[in-house]
Design a protein around this motif. Structure first.
Motif, PDB file in Angstrom:
ATOM      1  N   GLU A  84      23.605  78.876 -20.541  1.00  0.00           N
ATOM      2  CA  GLU A  84      22.561  79.889 -20.557  1.00  0.00           C
ATOM      3  C   GLU A  84      21.705  79.602 -19.339  1.00  0.00           C
ATOM      4  OE1 GLU A  84      20.525  81.684 -23.995  1.00  0.00           O
ATOM      5  OE2 GLU A  84      18.770  80.658 -23.171  1.00  0.00           O
ATOM      6  N   ALA A  85      21.545  80.599 -18.500  1.00  0.00           N
ATOM      7  CA  ALA A  85      20.768  80.437 -17.274  1.00  0.00           C
ATOM      8  C   ALA A  85      19.554  81.353 -17.314  1.00  0.00           C
ATOM      9  CB  ALA A  85      21.617  80.753 -16.051  1.00  0.00           C
ATOM     10  N   VAL A  86      18.419  80.809 -16.961  1.00  0.00           N
ATOM     11  CA  VAL A  86      17.184  81.577 -16.840  1.00  0.00           C
ATOM     12  C   VAL A  86      16.834  81.629 -15.358  1.00  0.00           C
ATOM     13  CG1 VAL A  86      14.746  81.730 -17.443  1.00  0.00           C
ATOM     14  CG2 VAL A  86      16.389  80.830 -19.112  1.00  0.00           C
ATOM     15  N   VAL A  87      16.724  82.840 -14.826  1.00  0.00           N
ATOM     16  CA  VAL A  87      16.383  83.048 -13.422  1.00  0.00           C
ATOM     17  C   VAL A  87      14.966  83.605 -13.372  1.00  0.00           C
ATOM     18  CG1 VAL A  87      16.997  84.260 -11.289  1.00  0.00           C
ATOM     19  CG2 VAL A  87      18.808  83.570 -12.895  1.00  0.00           C
ATOM     20  N   ALA A  88      14.070  82.858 -12.731  1.00  0.00           N
ATOM     21  CA  ALA A  88      12.677  83.297 -12.597  1.00  0.00           C
ATOM     22  C   ALA A  88      12.396  83.597 -11.124  1.00  0.00           C
ATOM     23  CB  ALA A  88      11.727  82.217 -13.104  1.00  0.00           C
ATOM     24  N   LEU A  89      11.827  84.763 -10.858  1.00  0.00           N
ATOM     25  CA  LEU A  89      11.531  85.216  -9.497  1.00  0.00           C
ATOM     26  C   LEU A  89      10.027  85.364  -9.322  1.00  0.00           C
ATOM     27  CD1 LEU A  89      14.183  88.097  -9.375  1.00  0.00           C
ATOM     28  CD2 LEU A  89      14.489  85.732  -8.648  1.00  0.00           C
ATOM     29  N   ARG A  90       9.504  84.812  -8.225  1.00  0.00           N
ATOM     30  CA  ARG A  90       8.079  84.916  -7.908  1.00  0.00           C
ATOM     31  C   ARG A  90       7.928  85.102  -6.397  1.00  0.00           C
ATOM     32  NH1 ARG A  90       7.863  84.045 -12.588  1.00  0.00           N
ATOM     33  NH2 ARG A  90       7.152  82.511 -14.019  1.00  0.00           N
ATOM     34  N   PRO A  91       6.871  85.770  -5.964  1.00  0.00           N
ATOM     35  CA  PRO A  91       6.665  85.917  -4.526  1.00  0.00           C
ATOM     36  C   PRO A  91       6.530  84.547  -3.865  1.00  0.00           C
ATOM     37  CG  PRO A  91       5.187  87.373  -5.733  1.00  0.00           C
ATOM     38  CD  PRO A  91       5.824  86.457  -6.736  1.00  0.00           C
ATOM     39  N   GLY A  92       7.194  84.412  -2.734  1.00  0.00           N
ATOM     40  CA  GLY A  92       7.102  83.171  -1.962  1.00  0.00           C
ATOM     41  C   GLY A  92       6.111  83.333  -0.831  1.00  0.00           C
ATOM     42  N   ALA A  93       5.894  82.247  -0.121  1.00  0.00           N
ATOM     43  CA  ALA A  93       5.006  82.286   1.047  1.00  0.00           C
ATOM     44  C   ALA A  93       5.611  83.207   2.098  1.00  0.00           C
ATOM     45  CB  ALA A  93       4.835  80.882   1.616  1.00  0.00           C
ATOM     46  N   ALA A  94       4.759  83.914   2.827  1.00  0.00           N
ATOM     47  CA  ALA A  94       5.232  84.818   3.867  1.00  0.00           C
ATOM     48  C   ALA A  94       6.062  84.037   4.887  1.00  0.00           C
ATOM     49  CB  ALA A  94       4.061  85.505   4.558  1.00  0.00           C
ATOM     50  N   ARG A  95       7.112  84.663   5.366  1.00  0.00           N
ATOM     51  CA  ARG A  95       7.975  84.038   6.363  1.00  0.00           C
ATOM     52  C   ARG A  95       7.263  84.003   7.712  1.00  0.00           C
ATOM     53  NH1 ARG A  95      12.139  88.164   4.829  1.00  0.00           N
ATOM     54  NH2 ARG A  95      12.009  88.657   7.027  1.00  0.00           N
ATOM     55  N   ALA A  96       7.808  83.237   8.632  1.00  0.00           N
ATOM     56  CA  ALA A  96       7.229  83.122   9.978  1.00  0.00           C
ATOM     57  C   ALA A  96       7.158  84.481  10.672  1.00  0.00           C
ATOM     58  CB  ALA A  96       8.041  82.141  10.820  1.00  0.00           C
ATOM     59  N   ASP A  97       8.130  85.364  10.378  1.00  0.00           N
ATOM     60  CA  ASP A  97       8.127  86.685  10.993  1.00  0.00           C
ATOM     61  C   ASP A  97       7.260  87.688  10.230  1.00  0.00           C
ATOM     62  OD1 ASP A  97       9.595  87.309   8.720  1.00  0.00           O
ATOM     63  OD2 ASP A  97      11.409  87.896   9.797  1.00  0.00           O
ATOM     64  N   GLY A  98       6.558  87.210   9.195  1.00  0.00           N
ATOM     65  CA  GLY A  98       5.672  88.065   8.418  1.00  0.00           C
ATOM     66  C   GLY A  98       6.345  88.803   7.273  1.00  0.00           C
ATOM     67  N   PRO A 127       8.574  89.396   3.688  1.00  0.00           N
ATOM     68  CA  PRO A 127       8.413  88.862   2.332  1.00  0.00           C
ATOM     69  C   PRO A 127       9.459  87.784   2.019  1.00  0.00           C
ATOM     70  CG  PRO A 127       9.551  90.951   2.241  1.00  0.00           C
ATOM     71  CD  PRO A 127       9.159  90.745   3.686  1.00  0.00           C
ATOM     72  N   ALA A 128       9.146  86.999   1.022  1.00  0.00           N
ATOM     73  CA  ALA A 128      10.068  85.979   0.526  1.00  0.00           C
ATOM     74  C   ALA A 128       9.908  85.886  -0.986  1.00  0.00           C
ATOM     75  CB  ALA A 128       9.783  84.629   1.171  1.00  0.00           C
ATOM     76  N   THR A 129      10.962  85.450  -1.650  1.00  0.00           N
ATOM     77  CA  THR A 129      10.923  85.262  -3.102  1.00  0.00           C
ATOM     78  C   THR A 129      11.375  83.845  -3.425  1.00  0.00           C
ATOM     79  OG1 THR A 129      11.372  87.588  -3.550  1.00  0.00           O
ATOM     80  CG2 THR A 129      11.878  86.032  -5.315  1.00  0.00           C
ATOM     81  N   ASP A 130      10.563  83.172  -4.229  1.00  0.00           N
ATOM     82  CA  ASP A 130      10.944  81.868  -4.753  1.00  0.00           C
ATOM     83  C   ASP A 130      11.768  82.099  -6.010  1.00  0.00           C
ATOM     84  OD1 ASP A 130       9.558  80.484  -2.767  1.00  0.00           O
ATOM     85  OD2 ASP A 130       7.729  80.354  -3.959  1.00  0.00           O
ATOM     86  N   VAL A 131      12.929  81.460  -6.068  1.00  0.00           N
ATOM     87  CA  VAL A 131      13.855  81.612  -7.190  1.00  0.00           C
ATOM     88  C   VAL A 131      14.002  80.254  -7.869  1.00  0.00           C
ATOM     89  CG1 VAL A 131      16.203  82.265  -7.886  1.00  0.00           C
ATOM     90  CG2 VAL A 131      15.119  83.390  -5.904  1.00  0.00           C
ATOM     91  N   GLU A 132      13.881  80.251  -9.192  1.00  0.00           N
ATOM     92  CA  GLU A 132      14.146  79.046  -9.964  1.00  0.00           C
ATOM     93  C   GLU A 132      15.211  79.392 -10.996  1.00  0.00           C
ATOM     94  OE1 GLU A 132      11.260  75.896 -11.527  1.00  0.00           O
ATOM     95  OE2 GLU A 132      11.702  77.114 -13.308  1.00  0.00           O
ATOM     96  N   VAL A 133      16.310  78.635 -10.984  1.00  0.00           N
ATOM     97  CA  VAL A 133      17.392  78.834 -11.933  1.00  0.00           C
ATOM     98  C   VAL A 133      17.486  77.577 -12.796  1.00  0.00           C
ATOM     99  CG1 VAL A 133      19.846  79.324 -12.258  1.00  0.00           C
ATOM    100  CG2 VAL A 133      18.642  80.269 -10.271  1.00  0.00           C
ATOM    101  N   THR A 134      17.232  77.748 -14.082  1.00  0.00           N
ATOM    102  CA  THR A 134      17.343  76.648 -15.038  1.00  0.00           C
ATOM    103  C   THR A 134      18.545  76.939 -15.920  1.00  0.00           C
ATOM    104  OG1 THR A 134      14.950  76.384 -15.014  1.00  0.00           O
ATOM    105  CG2 THR A 134      16.147  75.319 -16.813  1.00  0.00           C
ATOM    106  N   THR A 135      19.493  76.019 -15.924  1.00  0.00           N
ATOM    107  CA  THR A 135      20.740  76.222 -16.659  1.00  0.00           C
ATOM    108  C   THR A 135      20.901  75.156 -17.725  1.00  0.00           C
ATOM    109  OG1 THR A 135      21.748  77.089 -14.637  1.00  0.00           O
ATOM    110  CG2 THR A 135      23.247  76.480 -16.423  1.00  0.00           C
ATOM    111  N   ASP A 136      21.155  75.604 -18.936  1.00  0.00           N
ATOM    112  CA  ASP A 136      21.513  74.702 -20.030  1.00  0.00           C
ATOM    113  C   ASP A 136      23.035  74.779 -20.127  1.00  0.00           C
ATOM    114  OD1 ASP A 136      21.757  73.140 -22.289  1.00  0.00           O
ATOM    115  OD2 ASP A 136      20.930  74.638 -23.650  1.00  0.00           O
ATOM    116  N   LEU A 137      23.705  73.714 -19.688  1.00  0.00           N
ATOM    117  CA  LEU A 137      25.159  73.687 -19.590  1.00  0.00           C
ATOM    118  C   LEU A 137      25.745  72.815 -20.686  1.00  0.00           C
ATOM    119  CD1 LEU A 137      27.762  74.302 -17.891  1.00  0.00           C
ATOM    120  CD2 LEU A 137      27.208  72.242 -16.576  1.00  0.00           C
ATOM    121  N   GLN A 138      26.712  73.364 -21.414  1.00  0.00           N
ATOM    122  CA  GLN A 138      27.449  72.586 -22.410  1.00  0.00           C
ATOM    123  C   GLN A 138      28.905  72.571 -21.972  1.00  0.00           C
ATOM    124  OE1 GLN A 138      26.088  75.711 -23.990  1.00  0.00           O
ATOM    125  NE2 GLN A 138      24.097  74.758 -23.793  1.00  0.00           N
ATOM    126  N   ILE A 139      29.464  71.356 -21.892  1.00  0.00           N
ATOM    127  CA  ILE A 139      30.860  71.217 -21.501  1.00  0.00           C
ATOM    128  C   ILE A 139      31.605  70.409 -22.550  1.00  0.00           C
ATOM    129  CG2 ILE A 139      30.562  71.550 -19.030  1.00  0.00           C
ATOM    130  CD1 ILE A 139      30.360  68.558 -18.663  1.00  0.00           C
TER     131      ILE A 139
END
Length: 156
Positions: free
Chosen positions: A96-110, A112-124
């Motif tokens: 089960e993967a949870v993908v969270a998206l939030r605005p990131g710091a502006a890039r050098a060229d001005g 937009p950017a998005t910070d992505v965090e993917v948390t995965t609960d893996l069962q093998i």
């Protein structure tokens, strides 16, 4: 086991959300993955992975259990679950993967950017479960690096 990966992509949250929502396109960025069918929020496919001495070819299915994008585009969240079996009987995997998206710091060229965090609960299970957590983490980090490079190219 829980795996957490964080990265930044050069696009706004809404554009990044749309990219993740296109499972066939995003699968092209995941090394060894293929999507064979999509039906609404459900999909089937496979992935080839090499973990140390074991080569695995998983076939299975997945689904988006949640997709939410803030009306103002300031954040997004997706939850997806997937499960599969190795075709040679070497193991099973579920995640089960949870993908969270939030605005990131502006890039050098001005731009937009998005910070992505993917948390995965893996069962093998099966032979693959005997492989150490460190190797699984190392392989997943390498694969994610390739994934983010590809995704960045798609978003620019």
């Amino acid at each position: 086991m829980e795996l957490t990966h964080r990265f930044t992509v050069p696009a706004d949250v809404a554009t990044t959300f749309a990219a993740f929502d296109d499972v066939e396109s995003v699968a092209e960025c995941f090394p060894g993955a293929e999507v064979t069918s999509v039906d609404g929020d459900a999909f089937t496919g496979g992935v080839k992975i090499k973990l140390g001495p074991i080569s695995l070819t998983f076939r299975g299915e997945g689904e988006f259990r949640e997709k939410s994008l803030a009306k103002d585009g300031s954040s997004g969240r997706m939850v997806l679950s997937a499960r599969g079996k190795d075709r040679r009987g070497n193991g099973t995997a579920g995640a089960e993967a949870v993908v969270a998206l939030r605005p990131g710091a502006a890039r050098a060229d001005g731009g937009p950017a998005t910070d992505v965090e993917v948390t995965t609960d893996l069962q093998i299970g099966g032979k693959v479960a005997s492989i150490g957590r460190g190797l699984v983490q190392e392989v997943s980090t390498t694969m994610l690096g390739r994934f983010t490079d590809c995704l960045e190219k798609k978003l620019t």
